[in-house]
Design a protein around this motif. Sequence first.
Motif, PDB file in Angstrom:
ATOM      1  N   UNK A 111       0.825  -1.209   0.000  1.00  0.00           N
ATOM      2  CA  UNK A 111       0.000   0.000   0.000  1.00  0.00           C
ATOM      3  C   UNK A 111       0.861   1.262   0.000  1.00  0.00           C
ATOM      4  N   UNK A 112       1.971   1.238   0.730  1.00  0.00           N
ATOM      5  CA  UNK A 112       2.876   2.389   0.743  1.00  0.00           C
ATOM      6  C   UNK A 112       3.487   2.610  -0.632  1.00  0.00           C
ATOM      7  N   UNK A 113       3.858   1.516  -1.326  1.00  0.00           N
ATOM      8  CA  UNK A 113       4.419   1.648  -2.674  1.00  0.00           C
ATOM      9  C   UNK A 113       3.383   2.201  -3.640  1.00  0.00           C
ATOM     10  N   UNK A 114       2.147   1.742  -3.525  1.00  0.00           N
ATOM     11  CA  UNK A 114       1.088   2.263  -4.390  1.00  0.00           C
ATOM     12  C   UNK A 114       0.848   3.743  -4.133  1.00  0.00           C
ATOM     13  N   UNK A 115       0.940   4.143  -2.868  1.00  0.00           N
ATOM     14  CA  UNK A 115       0.720   5.555  -2.522  1.00  0.00           C
ATOM     15  C   UNK A 115       1.844   6.442  -3.037  1.00  0.00           C
ATOM     16  N   UNK A 116       3.089   5.989  -2.916  1.00  0.00           N
ATOM     17  CA  UNK A 116       4.217   6.808  -3.343  1.00  0.00           C
ATOM     18  C   UNK A 116       4.537   6.718  -4.815  1.00  0.00           C
ATOM     19  N   UNK A 117       4.255   5.581  -5.442  1.00  0.00           N
ATOM     20  CA  UNK A 117       4.486   5.440  -6.872  1.00  0.00           C
ATOM     21  C   UNK A 117       5.853   4.911  -7.253  1.00  0.00           C
ATOM     22  N   UNK A 118       6.771   4.751  -6.293  1.00  0.00           N
ATOM     23  CA  UNK A 118       8.094   4.220  -6.602  1.00  0.00           C
ATOM     24  C   UNK A 118       8.109   2.705  -6.528  1.00  0.00           C
ATOM     25  N   UNK A 119       9.232   2.124  -6.904  1.00  0.00           N
ATOM     26  CA  UNK A 119       9.362   0.672  -6.873  1.00  0.00           C
ATOM     27  C   UNK A 119      10.045   0.267  -5.570  1.00  0.00           C
ATOM     28  N   UNK A 120       9.496  -0.751  -4.919  1.00  0.00           N
ATOM     29  CA  UNK A 120      10.060  -1.256  -3.684  1.00  0.00           C
ATOM     30  C   UNK A 120      10.731  -2.592  -3.918  1.00  0.00           C
ATOM     31  N   UNK A 121      12.023  -2.684  -3.594  1.00  0.00           N
ATOM     32  CA  UNK A 121      12.805  -3.899  -3.785  1.00  0.00           C
ATOM     33  C   UNK A 121      13.234  -4.396  -2.414  1.00  0.00           C
ATOM     34  N   UNK A 122      12.691  -5.521  -2.005  1.00  0.00           N
ATOM     35  CA  UNK A 122      12.978  -6.078  -0.693  1.00  0.00           C
ATOM     36  C   UNK A 122      13.968  -7.226  -0.844  1.00  0.00           C
ATOM     37  N   UNK A 123      15.185  -7.013  -0.361  1.00  0.00           N
ATOM     38  CA  UNK A 123      16.228  -8.040  -0.411  1.00  0.00           C
ATOM     39  C   UNK A 123      16.116  -8.905   0.843  1.00  0.00           C
ATOM     40  N   UNK A 124      15.825 -10.171   0.650  1.00  0.00           N
ATOM     41  CA  UNK A 124      15.681 -11.087   1.778  1.00  0.00           C
ATOM     42  C   UNK A 124      17.038 -11.712   2.092  1.00  0.00           C
ATOM     43  N   UNK A 125      17.516 -11.507   3.315  1.00  0.00           N
ATOM     44  CA  UNK A 125      18.800 -12.054   3.747  1.00  0.00           C
ATOM     45  C   UNK A 125      18.619 -12.760   5.082  1.00  0.00           C
ATOM     46  N   UNK A 126      19.301 -13.900   5.236  1.00  0.00           N
ATOM     47  CA  UNK A 126      19.198 -14.685   6.455  1.00  0.00           C
ATOM     48  C   UNK A 126      20.586 -15.045   6.953  1.00  0.00           C
ATOM     49  N   UNK A 127      20.713 -15.126   8.257  1.00  0.00           N
ATOM     50  CA  UNK A 127      21.992 -15.499   8.863  1.00  0.00           C
ATOM     51  C   UNK A 127      22.163 -17.005   8.945  1.00  0.00           C
ATOM     52  N   UNK A 128      21.057 -17.743   8.990  1.00  0.00           N
ATOM     53  CA  UNK A 128      21.122 -19.187   9.120  1.00  0.00           C
ATOM     54  C   UNK A 128      20.347 -19.857   7.993  1.00  0.00           C
ATOM     55  N   UNK A 129      20.777 -21.034   7.613  1.00  0.00           N
ATOM     56  CA  UNK A 129      20.128 -21.773   6.539  1.00  0.00           C
ATOM     57  C   UNK A 129      18.676 -22.073   6.881  1.00  0.00           C
ATOM     58  N   UNK A 130      18.392 -22.365   8.144  1.00  0.00           N
ATOM     59  CA  UNK A 130      17.030 -22.713   8.544  1.00  0.00           C
ATOM     60  C   UNK A 130      16.067 -21.552   8.371  1.00  0.00           C
TER      61      UNK A 130
END
Length: 271
Positions: free
Chosen positions: A152-171
Amino acid sequence: MTARPKTKPGLETLRAAIGRLEGHGSRRHVTLPFGVPEIDQKLPGGGLALGALHEVAGGGHDALNASAAAHFAAGIAARTKGQVLWIVMVADLFAPALQQAGLAASRVLFVQARTDREALACFEEGLRHGGPGAVVAEVGRLGMTASRRLQLAAESGGGIGLLLRRWRRQADMADFAQPTASTTRWRVSLLPSAPLPVPGVGHGRWRLELLRARSGENAAFEVEVQNGRAELRIAGAPGQPATGTADHVDLAAAMGHRPAAPRTGRRSTAA
């Protein structure tokens, strides 16, 4: 004469919000095409939707796959207009690598958060502001409620949101399989370089997977990154030489790669 019932503004606002949450809003998204038919035809509207949330993750929790995912996100952000807000939790982002992906350091505003909660709060504010052309954030966990707020925030602002998913553990990578409100979900994995006729290090190669595309198709591609250009071979296609073939197309615009600037007598420093 009976009075006509009046529609309550709050009810109409609630209905519109529900429609946006379900992805049935009447507003049509502007898209950012990759410029590669093999990729664009898999995406609704022929490209990545602006004013939308997109997830990107590496094929493993190690630093090498994480850097490939960040490189892919930087190439997308480089093709937007204006500043880029980049939110990190670990101070390991290498600015010259962003430059190599076509994203000049002078365009990037860096924010370091301590927790996923802080990163998501900054991410939402950046998307809702509407000033940056792209907002990138590195987080681990992402629930459905939080992803809906970000969409909803991206739709309101009009920009593109890129969420990089990073994890410290394999699980912790199992969280990437949970449903979210993101428009697309990508996974970037490192592949062995193609063998060279002489001893040396070959060009980088990725397996690029489109795991989810709302109203689109899933797909997988093999991308080979070269000096200033990239080539694509559709996964599963027979191996062919890297020049003059139908299965290999220029991906320079898609990945944001630019040819190296010619050397001059003086060395310039990045902003």
